[in-house]
Design a protein around this motif. Structure first.
Motif, PDB file in Angstrom:
ATOM      1  N   GLY A  62      57.046  35.920  34.389  1.00  0.00           N
ATOM      2  CA  GLY A  62      57.605  35.910  35.677  1.00  0.00           C
ATOM      3  C   GLY A  62      56.960  36.856  36.835  1.00  0.00           C
ATOM      4  N   TRP A  63      56.731  38.270  36.313  1.00  0.00           N
ATOM      5  CA  TRP A  63      55.986  39.068  37.510  1.00  0.00           C
ATOM      6  C   TRP A  63      54.818  38.464  37.760  1.00  0.00           C
ATOM      7  N   TRP A  64      54.078  38.220  36.635  1.00  0.00           N
ATOM      8  CA  TRP A  64      52.607  37.661  36.629  1.00  0.00           C
ATOM      9  C   TRP A  64      52.408  36.767  37.617  1.00  0.00           C
ATOM     10  N   TYR A 223      36.502  45.766  39.907  1.00  0.00           N
ATOM     11  CA  TYR A 223      36.583  46.496  41.104  1.00  0.00           C
ATOM     12  C   TYR A 223      35.168  47.088  41.450  1.00  0.00           C
ATOM     13  N   THR A 224      35.010  47.576  42.619  1.00  0.00           N
ATOM     14  CA  THR A 224      33.413  48.084  43.087  1.00  0.00           C
ATOM     15  C   THR A 224      33.414  49.222  42.830  1.00  0.00           C
ATOM     16  N   VAL A 225      32.159  49.744  42.360  1.00  0.00           N
ATOM     17  CA  VAL A 225      31.731  51.081  42.215  1.00  0.00           C
ATOM     18  C   VAL A 225      30.335  51.343  42.873  1.00  0.00           C
ATOM     19  N   ASP A 226      30.223  52.429  43.127  1.00  0.00           N
ATOM     20  CA  ASP A 226      28.876  52.946  43.902  1.00  0.00           C
ATOM     21  C   ASP A 226      27.914  53.775  43.032  1.00  0.00           C
ATOM     22  N   GLU A 227      28.610  54.192  41.824  1.00  0.00           N
ATOM     23  CA  GLU A 227      27.832  55.047  40.949  1.00  0.00           C
ATOM     24  C   GLU A 227      28.428  54.795  39.533  1.00  0.00           C
ATOM     25  N   LYS A 228      27.721  55.305  38.553  1.00  0.00           N
ATOM     26  CA  LYS A 228      28.083  55.247  37.106  1.00  0.00           C
ATOM     27  C   LYS A 228      29.439  55.240  36.899  1.00  0.00           C
ATOM     28  N   ASP A 229      30.184  54.399  36.172  1.00  0.00           N
ATOM     29  CA  ASP A 229      31.603  54.251  36.183  1.00  0.00           C
ATOM     30  C   ASP A 229      31.755  54.930  34.530  1.00  0.00           C
ATOM     31  N   THR A 230      31.587  56.412  34.692  1.00  0.00           N
ATOM     32  CA  THR A 230      31.472  57.234  33.596  1.00  0.00           C
ATOM     33  C   THR A 230      33.078  57.258  32.862  1.00  0.00           C
ATOM     34  N   PHE A 231      34.075  57.387  33.755  1.00  0.00           N
ATOM     35  CA  PHE A 231      35.351  57.504  33.442  1.00  0.00           C
ATOM     36  C   PHE A 231      36.146  56.504  34.209  1.00  0.00           C
ATOM     37  N   PRO A 232      36.171  55.123  33.434  1.00  0.00           N
ATOM     38  CA  PRO A 232      36.850  54.226  33.949  1.00  0.00           C
ATOM     39  C   PRO A 232      38.408  54.256  34.328  1.00  0.00           C
ATOM     40  N   MET A 233      39.072  55.355  33.647  1.00  0.00           N
ATOM     41  CA  MET A 233      40.588  55.337  33.742  1.00  0.00           C
ATOM     42  C   MET A 233      40.936  55.897  35.205  1.00  0.00           C
ATOM     43  N   GLU A 234      39.938  56.729  35.696  1.00  0.00           N
ATOM     44  CA  GLU A 234      39.931  57.141  37.268  1.00  0.00           C
ATOM     45  C   GLU A 234      40.176  55.994  38.065  1.00  0.00           C
ATOM     46  N   HIS A 235      39.765  54.688  37.739  1.00  0.00           N
ATOM     47  CA  HIS A 235      39.789  53.559  38.508  1.00  0.00           C
ATOM     48  C   HIS A 235      41.010  52.760  38.073  1.00  0.00           C
ATOM     49  N   PHE A 236      41.852  53.241  37.448  1.00  0.00           N
ATOM     50  CA  PHE A 236      42.739  52.355  36.781  1.00  0.00           C
ATOM     51  C   PHE A 236      43.565  51.679  37.976  1.00  0.00           C
ATOM     52  N   GLY A 237      43.931  52.436  38.898  1.00  0.00           N
ATOM     53  CA  GLY A 237      44.444  51.835  40.239  1.00  0.00           C
ATOM     54  C   GLY A 237      43.883  50.868  41.085  1.00  0.00           C
ATOM     55  N   ASP A 238      42.362  50.856  40.949  1.00  0.00           N
ATOM     56  CA  ASP A 238      41.587  49.729  41.604  1.00  0.00           C
ATOM     57  C   ASP A 238      41.653  48.418  40.796  1.00  0.00           C
ATOM     58  N   ILE A 239      42.120  48.532  39.771  1.00  0.00           N
ATOM     59  CA  ILE A 239      42.274  47.167  38.981  1.00  0.00           C
ATOM     60  C   ILE A 239      43.628  46.565  39.760  1.00  0.00           C
ATOM     61  N   PRO A 240      43.258  45.110  40.106  1.00  0.00           N
ATOM     62  CA  PRO A 240      44.182  44.372  40.757  1.00  0.00           C
ATOM     63  C   PRO A 240      45.503  44.228  39.923  1.00  0.00           C
ATOM     64  N   LEU A 241      46.816  44.361  40.629  1.00  0.00           N
ATOM     65  CA  LEU A 241      47.886  44.665  39.916  1.00  0.00           C
ATOM     66  C   LEU A 241      48.442  43.522  39.025  1.00  0.00           C
ATOM     67  N   ARG A 244      46.477  44.154  35.923  1.00  0.00           N
ATOM     68  CA  ARG A 244      47.353  45.113  34.995  1.00  0.00           C
ATOM     69  C   ARG A 244      48.544  44.472  34.280  1.00  0.00           C
ATOM     70  N   VAL A 245      49.408  43.401  35.062  1.00  0.00           N
ATOM     71  CA  VAL A 245      50.518  42.835  34.484  1.00  0.00           C
ATOM     72  C   VAL A 245      50.134  41.938  33.426  1.00  0.00           C
ATOM     73  N   SER A 246      48.865  41.247  33.496  1.00  0.00           N
ATOM     74  CA  SER A 246      48.502  40.623  32.479  1.00  0.00           C
ATOM     75  C   SER A 246      48.046  41.229  31.273  1.00  0.00           C
ATOM     76  N   HIS A 247      47.429  42.236  31.397  1.00  0.00           N
ATOM     77  CA  HIS A 247      46.964  42.876  30.336  1.00  0.00           C
ATOM     78  C   HIS A 247      48.181  43.409  29.391  1.00  0.00           C
ATOM     79  N   SER A 248      49.245  43.734  30.449  1.00  0.00           N
ATOM     80  CA  SER A 248      50.433  44.234  29.436  1.00  0.00           C
ATOM     81  C   SER A 248      51.328  43.028  28.860  1.00  0.00           C
TER      82      SER A 248
END
Length: 282
Positions: A62-64, A223-241, A244-248
């Protein structure tokens, strides 16, 4: 005299061996029964957890859908929101499938006729929801105002057609065999029904996850990155909500399927397996 003593010692040794073997056998049986009891408790918790995950699945779908624009009130010109009925009805169907699959396990408070009724009604509601989900897809893709979209071109849709075909066959055969069929072949129908049912349940869970993945491709989860995405979890908030809901939602469906599959298994052979593996004493 010495012969009598030897015979007496042999008898004592034999008695001791019999007592030892009996103690071992009793110990094996106790351990086996304890293992079965522990597994049954875990199955009870899995049974409860499956229903909790079913409720969570309804909340998250329902949220998704609300993040994807909600549900259309009219068909014409609203292909995207008409399509949203598809994941909604499929998740509802899967939740009812969960209830149906677990209806004969751990429902000791209800009589067998009641459990049969719950099983049949749940599968029937799931069937109706599945058909409505398929109708929603075709209505969405065949809307002239929004623009026509091809049907049945993806792997998800092909798997879906195979699953729904076997699902309908399973439902029809089960309804006839246990509602109106000849008792002489009910036993054979039961074996096939119990074998095919869990496979279809797992297949629906898999295809829901495939469908979520396909929809995320249209939504765009990167999401857009300007350099190597070595630590993807730092960009967790950049993934569209919405993603994230559909992943869950996908994880909820997956865990629900795993828990349900564990809850319906028959582990009564654990004690016999343990007993058969014990050491034989001379």
């Amino acid at each position: 005299m010495s012969s009598t003593i030897i015979q007496r010692n042999q008898q004592m040794t034999s008695d001791h061996s019999d007592r030892t073997e009996s103690l071992v056998r009793d110990g094996d049986a106790a351990i086996g029964n304890t293992n079965v009891s522990t597994v049954k408790k875990l199955q009870m918790w899995s049974h409860l957890a499956s229903h909790i995950f079913a409720f969570l699945a309804l909340v998250f779908v329902g949220w998704w859908i609300s993040l994807l624009g909600g549900l259309a009130k009219t068909v014409e010109g609203n292909s995207k929101t008409v399509f949203n009925y598809h994941p909604l009805f499929m998740v509802i169907a899967f939740c009812f499938m969960t209830v149906a699959t677990l209806s004969f396990k751990h429902y000791s408070l209800f009589s067998r006729p009641v459990r049969k009724l719950v099983h049949a009604l749940s599968w029937s509601v799931a069937t109706l929801c599945g058909l409505m989900a398929i109708i929603a897809v075709f209505q969405s893709h065949n809307d002239a105002t929004s623009g026509y979209i091809a049907n049945l071109y993806s792997f998800h849709s092909w798997v879906g057609i195979v699953v729904i075909t076997f699902y309908l066959l399973q439902w029809i055969i089960g309804l006839y065999a246990f509602g109106f069929g000849n008792p002489s072949w009910k036993s054979l129908a039961m074996v096939i029904h119990k074998y095919v049912g869990p496979i279809l349940y797992q297949a629906v869970a898999l295809n829901i996850c495939l469908g979520i993945q396909e929809k995320e491709g249209f939504v765009g989860c990167s999401y857009t990155v300007d350099e190597k995405d070595t630590f993807p979890m730092e960009h967790f908030g950049d993934i569209p909500l919405a993603c994230r809901v559909s992943h869950s939602l996908g994880f909820i469906v997956l865990f629900m399927a795993i828990l349900t599959n564990f809850a319906i298994q028959d582990f009564s052979s654990i004690s016999s397996i343990h007993s058969s593996s014990r050491v034989e004493y001379p």
